[in-house]
Design a protein around this motif. Structure first.
Motif, PDB file in Angstrom:
ATOM      1  N   ARG A   1      -2.747 -28.786  19.533  1.00  0.00           N
ATOM      2  CA  ARG A   1      -2.262 -28.181  18.249  1.00  0.00           C
ATOM      3  C   ARG A   1      -2.256 -26.642  18.546  1.00  0.00           C
ATOM      4  N   GLU A   2      -3.303 -26.064  19.049  1.00  0.00           N
ATOM      5  CA  GLU A   2      -3.569 -24.712  19.058  1.00  0.00           C
ATOM      6  C   GLU A   2      -2.619 -23.946  20.206  1.00  0.00           C
ATOM      7  N   ALA A   3      -2.084 -24.688  21.042  1.00  0.00           N
ATOM      8  CA  ALA A   3      -1.051 -24.118  22.278  1.00  0.00           C
ATOM      9  C   ALA A   3       0.244 -24.258  21.323  1.00  0.00           C
ATOM     10  N   VAL A   4       0.443 -25.198  20.713  1.00  0.00           N
ATOM     11  CA  VAL A   4       1.788 -25.313  19.834  1.00  0.00           C
ATOM     12  C   VAL A   4       2.050 -24.158  18.791  1.00  0.00           C
TER      13      VAL A   4
ATOM     14  N   SER B   1      -8.649 -21.083  21.145  1.00  0.00           N
ATOM     15  CA  SER B   1      -9.450 -20.041  20.293  1.00  0.00           C
ATOM     16  C   SER B   1     -10.849 -19.603  21.051  1.00  0.00           C
ATOM     17  N   ALA B   2     -11.541 -20.818  21.350  1.00  0.00           N
ATOM     18  CA  ALA B   2     -12.706 -20.734  22.227  1.00  0.00           C
ATOM     19  C   ALA B   2     -12.606 -19.860  23.394  1.00  0.00           C
ATOM     20  N   THR B   3     -11.539 -20.122  24.354  1.00  0.00           N
ATOM     21  CA  THR B   3     -11.240 -19.396  25.388  1.00  0.00           C
ATOM     22  C   THR B   3     -10.911 -18.069  25.117  1.00  0.00           C
ATOM     23  N   ALA B   4     -10.267 -17.700  23.941  1.00  0.00           N
ATOM     24  CA  ALA B   4     -10.041 -16.126  23.680  1.00  0.00           C
ATOM     25  C   ALA B   4     -11.401 -15.444  23.245  1.00  0.00           C
ATOM     26  N   LEU B   5     -12.355 -16.218  22.691  1.00  0.00           N
ATOM     27  CA  LEU B   5     -13.535 -15.632  22.143  1.00  0.00           C
ATOM     28  C   LEU B   5     -14.298 -15.377  23.243  1.00  0.00           C
TER      29      LEU B   5
END
Length: 300
Positions: free
Chosen positions: A79-82, A280-284
């Protein structure tokens, strides 16, 4: 198998209660019960056992839980990828923290992250220390967490060192060792110590160093609050082993460096080794590494 059914199952497992799970999911309890029943019917297995204290996972439920978390995490990542393509990164990240993070500014990390990803919510959780954080990252209750562990190689986790600080002997100004330039741990056999509880990073580092020096010490005061630790030292009731950043110039306390078997407090960030992080976790994680500066990640 519907995601909402898995979500209800995970919520009940985490809360050990259908009522609390319903409150967490903002739905009525009957909907949670129906979701779990539908999942049990589909899997032909009982997932929870009722007890006087609430509910607990059955053997089938314990087997399902990590897979359910992984499935929900994968769905969130998709969902985040989209969303990232269509209008910027969105989502929620759950981050576990520690009490003793003086060399690492959490507000700086969060402010930097928010400026780059304003639509991502970071939820902060304190799980009682490094062992709790490690366990919750492994089982999916935390996306990532700060830890201070005796070893960097922890089963199921990838651990990246962030900061490292030597631990010093802390004594009152009137103490017999307060004028020394340095001290050996073997000179501290008869001291009364104050320290943090077992499982805390500072305590683990201290215990390892005293064991390496062949010194058995008595921890008379076991305290989970740095201010109280410093007060006990200041009043001459005990000696402590603590970092300079925690003492931070507190009056009445003298810090003496350790010569050999120097204990060090190391803060790291831990992520699951076998589970894909959400966007999101990867970005954090990238923000933490960039803001703090890191060594090489280690996976075990």
């Amino acid at each position: 198998m519907e995601l909402r059914h898995l979500g209800a199952f995970v919520a009940v497992a985490d809360e050990a209660s259908f009522t609390r799970a319903a409150s967490r999911l903002h739905i009525v309890q009957s909907a949670v019960s129906a979701a779990v029943r539908n999942l049990e019917k589909e899997l032909a297995a009982v997932l929870f056992e009722r007890t006087h204290h609430g509910v607990k996972l059955s053997e089938a439920g314990r087997a399902l839980l990590p897979e359910a978390r992984a499935t929900l995490a994968a769905a969130a990542a998709a969902r985040e990828a989209v969303e990232q393509v269509s209008g910027g990164l969105r989502g929620t990240v759950t981050l576990g923290i520690l009490q003793a993070m003086r060399l690492l500014s959490l507000p700086d990390v969060l402010a930097t992250f928010r400026s780059q990803y304003p639509h991502v919510t970071v939820e902060i959780r304190y799980a009682g220390g490094s062992p709790g954080n490690a366990e919750r990252v492994r089982d999916g209750r935390l996306d990532l967490a700060f830890v201070s562990l005796p070893t960097r190689r922890v089963p199921g986790l990838t651990v990246t060192p962030l900061t490292r600080e030597p631990i010093l002997l802390a004594v009152a100004a009137s103490h017999r060792l307060s004028t020394r330039e340095s001290v050996d741990l073997t000179e501290l056999r008869d001291e009364v110590f104050v320290d943090f509880p077992l499982g805390w990073g500072v305590r683990d580092a201290n215990d390892q160093s005293f064991a390496a020096a062949g010194v058995s010490r008595e921890v008379t005061y076991e305290i989970n609050d740095a201010a109280t630790v410093l007060d006990l030292v200041r009043h001459g009731l005990a000696t402590g082993m603590i970092m300079a950043s925690v003492v931070d110039g507190a009056p009445g306390i003298v810090l003496v460096p350790v010569r050999r078997h120097v204990p060090c407090y190391e803060t790291s960030v831990a992520v699951p080794a076998g589970r894909r992080l959400s966007a999101s976790a990867t970005a954090l994680l990238a923000t933490i590494r960039r803001t703090v500066g890191t060594g090489d990640p280690l996976t075990s």
